[in-house]
Design a protein around this motif. Sequence first.
Motif, short mmCIF file in Angstrom:
data_model
loop_
_atom_site.label_atom_id
_atom_site.label_comp_id
_atom_site.label_asym_id
_atom_site.label_seq_id
_atom_site.Cartn_x
_atom_site.Cartn_y
_atom_site.Cartn_z
N LEU A 20 0.80 -1.23 0.00
CA LEU A 20 0.00 0.00 0.00
C LEU A 20 0.83 1.27 0.00
O LEU A 20 0.34 2.33 -0.40
CB LEU A 20 -0.94 -0.01 1.22
N GLN A 21 2.09 1.20 0.44
CA GLN A 21 2.87 2.44 0.56
C GLN A 21 3.10 3.13 -0.78
O GLN A 21 3.39 4.33 -0.83
CB GLN A 21 4.20 2.18 1.24
N PHE A 52 6.69 3.03 10.74
CA PHE A 52 6.73 4.28 11.50
C PHE A 52 7.75 5.23 10.89
O PHE A 52 8.68 5.69 11.54
CB PHE A 52 7.04 4.00 12.97
N VAL A 53 7.56 5.49 9.62
CA VAL A 53 8.40 6.41 8.87
C VAL A 53 7.79 7.81 8.97
O VAL A 53 6.59 7.96 9.21
CB VAL A 53 8.50 5.94 7.40
N HIS A 54 8.62 8.83 8.79
CA HIS A 54 8.10 10.20 8.84
C HIS A 54 7.06 10.39 7.74
O HIS A 54 7.28 10.00 6.58
CB HIS A 54 9.24 11.21 8.67
N PRO A 55 5.91 10.99 8.05
CA PRO A 55 4.82 11.12 7.07
C PRO A 55 5.19 11.89 5.81
O PRO A 55 4.57 11.68 4.76
CB PRO A 55 3.72 11.82 7.86
N THR A 56 6.19 12.75 5.88
CA THR A 56 6.58 13.47 4.67
C THR A 56 7.29 12.53 3.68
O THR A 56 7.31 12.80 2.49
CB THR A 56 7.51 14.65 4.99
N TRP A 57 7.86 11.46 4.18
CA TRP A 57 8.51 10.48 3.30
C TRP A 57 7.49 9.57 2.63
O TRP A 57 7.53 9.34 1.44
CB TRP A 57 9.49 9.61 4.10
N GLN A 60 1.24 7.84 2.77
CA GLN A 60 0.28 6.75 2.90
C GLN A 60 0.31 6.11 4.28
O GLN A 60 -0.70 5.60 4.77
CB GLN A 60 0.57 5.68 1.83
N LEU A 61 1.48 6.15 4.94
CA LEU A 61 1.64 5.48 6.23
C LEU A 61 1.65 6.46 7.40
O LEU A 61 2.07 6.11 8.51
CB LEU A 61 2.92 4.64 6.22
N ALA A 62 1.15 7.66 7.17
CA ALA A 62 1.11 8.66 8.24
C ALA A 62 0.17 8.25 9.37
O ALA A 62 0.27 8.76 10.49
CB ALA A 62 0.69 10.01 7.68
N ASP A 63 -0.73 7.31 9.08
CA ASP A 63 -1.71 6.88 10.08
C ASP A 63 -1.25 5.64 10.85
O ASP A 63 -2.07 4.91 11.42
CB ASP A 63 -3.05 6.59 9.40
N ALA A 64 0.05 5.37 10.88
CA ALA A 64 0.57 4.13 11.47
C ALA A 64 0.10 3.91 12.91
O ALA A 64 -0.39 2.82 13.25
CB ALA A 64 2.09 4.12 11.41
N ALA A 65 0.23 4.90 13.75
CA ALA A 65 -0.17 4.74 15.15
C ALA A 65 -1.68 4.52 15.27
O ALA A 65 -2.14 3.67 16.05
CB ALA A 65 0.26 5.96 15.96
N GLU A 66 -2.45 5.27 14.49
CA GLU A 66 -3.91 5.10 14.51
C GLU A 66 -4.29 3.69 14.08
O GLU A 66 -5.18 3.05 14.67
CB GLU A 66 -4.57 6.14 13.59
#
Length: 299
Positions: A20-21, A52-57, A60-66
């Motif tokens: 998905l990334q 848990f990569v920085h969302p600017t990178w 798509q994975l900015a919601d990792a913790a959620e």
Amino acid sequence: MVEPVGTDVTIYEVGPRDGLQNEKGLVPVEAKAEFISRLLGAGLPIVEATSFVHPTWVPQLADAAELMNLLGEDGRHLPVLVPNERGLDRALELGLEHIAIFGSATETFAQRNLNRSLDEQFAMFEPTVVRAREAGMDVRAYVSMCWGDPWESAVPVDQVVSVGKRLYDLGASQLSLGDTIGVGTAGAVGTLLDAFNEAGLADDVLAVHFHDTYGQALANAYAAYQHGVRTFDASAGGLGGCPYAESATGNLATEDLVWMFRGLGVETGVDLGQLVETSLWMAEVLGKPSVSRVVQALG
């Protein structure tokens, strides 16, 4: 390292993270959670959930913790990718048990992907692995560009082995060898595995991660199986791709791998019908058909 019971091989599902990334349209976090739950329900023993990569990178994975919170107790047992100590901090806060680090076998990709030199990446990963192990976490190490690099072309076998062994020796339980741009062939797979064996890493601590750019992923997986490897990375529906090869068609499709093993009489523990249904469902979510040949045939 997770040890599934009653199977001959372990399929390490990477669709929710590696697949998905690369999607340009943001997938709702609820859909990601359902995707993971469906994959687990189909019998996949290991599902890599996110990074848990920085969302600017990787937006798509900015919601990792959620996502991990949505998964609840099940999420604690799923591996996540962490690029550095900051990523590890987030995994520790959530009480997760399994992490992975992602290194490079080449200088150019290390600079482009990690903003570190080939040697500097180890200094970045070492404290991450040490702290994770002290916290009781399991650590997997990926090494990318094992069979070729888009800037450096063929990568010397001894260089791949040197990098891979250094990553493993940091404290990993398993090393996954990645054909990031999908240029590997069956003969080259055997050659590299032989070299790792000679360097002291047996097949039982190695995994393989193939991309299907040239249609060789399944043949390469078979070659690795014949060699003695028993852990195979794959992505449901063939999700994913490689931004460094325009013709890349994505990861080895989990369904295609399961179909091959079924024909060999090799037990995977995966319900192929449920897996196909899951990939068809995700294809609808993404608004595009699955590239898996088995999904196309059975769907």
